[in-house]
Design an enzyme around this catalytic site. Structure first.
Site, PDB file in Angstrom:
ATOM      1  CE  LYS A 280     121.374  29.694  80.589  1.00  0.00           C
ATOM      2  NZ  LYS A 280     120.448  29.318  81.264  1.00  0.00           N
TER       3      LYS A 280
ATOM      4  CB  SER B  70     123.432  28.872  85.190  1.00  0.00           C
ATOM      5  OG  SER B  70     122.079  29.541  85.346  1.00  0.00           O
TER       6      SER B  70
ATOM      7  CG  HIS C 164     117.457  27.814  83.734  1.00  0.00           C
ATOM      8  ND1 HIS C 164     117.690  27.192  82.679  1.00  0.00           N
ATOM      9  CD2 HIS C 164     116.676  28.824  83.205  1.00  0.00           C
ATOM     10  CE1 HIS C 164     117.150  27.616  81.308  1.00  0.00           C
ATOM     11  NE2 HIS C 164     116.460  28.583  81.892  1.00  0.00           N
TER      12      HIS C 164
ATOM     13  NE  ARG D  34     114.696  24.311  85.152  1.00  0.00           N
ATOM     14  CZ  ARG D  34     113.500  24.339  84.710  1.00  0.00           C
ATOM     15  NH1 ARG D  34     112.602  25.317  84.277  1.00  0.00           N
ATOM     16  NH2 ARG D  34     112.758  22.886  84.659  1.00  0.00           N
TER      17      ARG D  34
ATOM     18  CG  ASP E 148     123.098  32.469  84.515  1.00  0.00           C
ATOM     19  OD1 ASP E 148     123.232  31.620  85.271  1.00  0.00           O
ATOM     20  OD2 ASP E 148     122.404  32.217  83.289  1.00  0.00           O
ATOM     21  N   GLY E 149     123.448  34.377  86.938  1.00  0.00           N
ATOM     22  CA  GLY E 149     122.895  34.194  88.324  1.00  0.00           C
ATOM     23  C   GLY E 149     123.018  35.648  88.882  1.00  0.00           C
TER      24      GLY E 149
ATOM     25  NE  ARG F 255     120.332  42.257  91.830  1.00  0.00           N
ATOM     26  CZ  ARG F 255     119.723  42.503  92.731  1.00  0.00           C
ATOM     27  NH1 ARG F 255     119.901  43.565  93.439  1.00  0.00           N
ATOM     28  NH2 ARG F 255     118.794  41.413  93.284  1.00  0.00           N
TER      29      ARG F 255
ATOM     30  NE  ARG G 146     116.761  37.865  87.793  1.00  0.00           N
ATOM     31  CZ  ARG G 146     116.689  37.561  89.195  1.00  0.00           C
ATOM     32  NH1 ARG G 146     115.914  37.717  90.058  1.00  0.00           N
ATOM     33  NH2 ARG G 146     117.764  37.036  89.677  1.00  0.00           N
TER      34      ARG G 146
END
Length: 295
Positions: free
Chosen positions: A169, A191, A193, A196, A223-224, A227, A247
């Protein structure tokens, strides 16, 4: 594209919104969202992100709501930093679980976590390759544990130590993609993350290049700031095997617990099905990157 003071989440959002969808209605049909992953079959490629410390960030019992919401939605549940009791609780909800393990400097702890995951019957385990360093470049400390960057040889040893699929990941370059592929991973997550590093490349900007390297040899997850089902569709069309949502799920749990999370995932799947039907990408084996255009 505005730089937004280097906020990688905002840059990623702008990039996602710059990708437009071309419609293709002729000869299309009702879509099939079935996902085949690691020898098992699931109802959708929309999964949770590997969230951590929800009882701290949301409320006491939020981690349980998170697991129960995934089970109700029939979604694959990913979890990050968690104790063994939480891992067992998540598995007991019936949700298929992917446990992401930090790159602990004490490598024995990684192997211990993998042994426990095997005993619990998780779907897969993963390693956060992008979590070794703190804000000043020193070794990161997470929940009192020191982190350290993995070598390709160490990751290969981890992959060889278990019959579980191992996922890397935090891949955001063709360099890391080649290294983790060489190590023998079964999948990787494209990703940054949750921002970061500032000015990080949007995951979908590098995804097609990574796909050229991996082909269909391993599973690619993204991911990222995913939505909606339309965000998910863009990732899938560009080469992802499945996507992870974080989120927005946290917001749904805060508002209405596990039911709210399940309803949110149901809405996302409906949007994804619409995008697939409207583009002729009627199953995950027929996703076509040529339906995506950059504004």
């Amino acid at each position: 594209m505005a730089a937004n003071n280097g906020n990688s989440n905002e840059i990623t959002r702008e990039y996602l919104d710059s990708l437009l969808i071309e419609t293709r209605y002729m000869n299309s049909t009702n879509p099939d969202l079935t996902l085949h992953l690691f020898g098992k079959t699931f109802g959708s490629p929309v999964m949770t992100a590997s969230l951590s410390f929800l009882d701290h960030f949301l409320f006491e019992g939020a981690t349980k709501c998170y697991a129960e919401g995934a089970a109700k939605a029939g979604a694959i549940l990913w979890i990050g930093m968690a104790g063994n009791d939480d891992i067992e609780m998540c598995v007991n909800t019936g949700a298929p679980l992917v446990e992401i393990i930090k790159p602990f400097a004490d490598r024995d702890l990684i192997y211990s976590k993998i042994r426990h995951a095997e005993a619990c019957g998780v779907l897969a385990v993963g390693i956060d390759i992008d979590h070794p360093f703190a804000e000043d470049g020193s070794p990161d400390i997470v929940d009192g544990y020191k982190m350290a960057a993995l070598t390709t040889a160490e990751l290969k040893s981890i992959c060889s130590s278990t019959s579980l699929p191992v996922i890397a990941k935090g891949v955001l370059s063709t360099y890391d993609a080649r290294q983790v592929l060489r190590a023998g991973v079964s999948g990787l997550v494209v990703s940054h993350h949750n921002s970061r590093i500032a000015y990080a490349l949007p995951p979908l900007a590098i995804l097609p290049e990574i796909k050229k390297i991996t082909g269909d040899s391993i599973s690619l997850f993204v991911d990222g700031d995913i939505r909606t089902g339309f965000d998910a569709f863009k990732a899938l069309a560009l080469g992802a095997s499945a996507v992870c949502i974080g989120r927005p799920i946290m917001a749904a749990i805060r508002q209405n617990g596990s039911d709210g999370m399940a309803e949110y995932l149901k809405k996302v799947n409906g949007e994804l099905a619409k995008a697939m039907a409207f583009t002729g990408c009627t199953d995950l084996g027929k996703m076509d990157p040529t339906v995506i255009h950059r504004l």
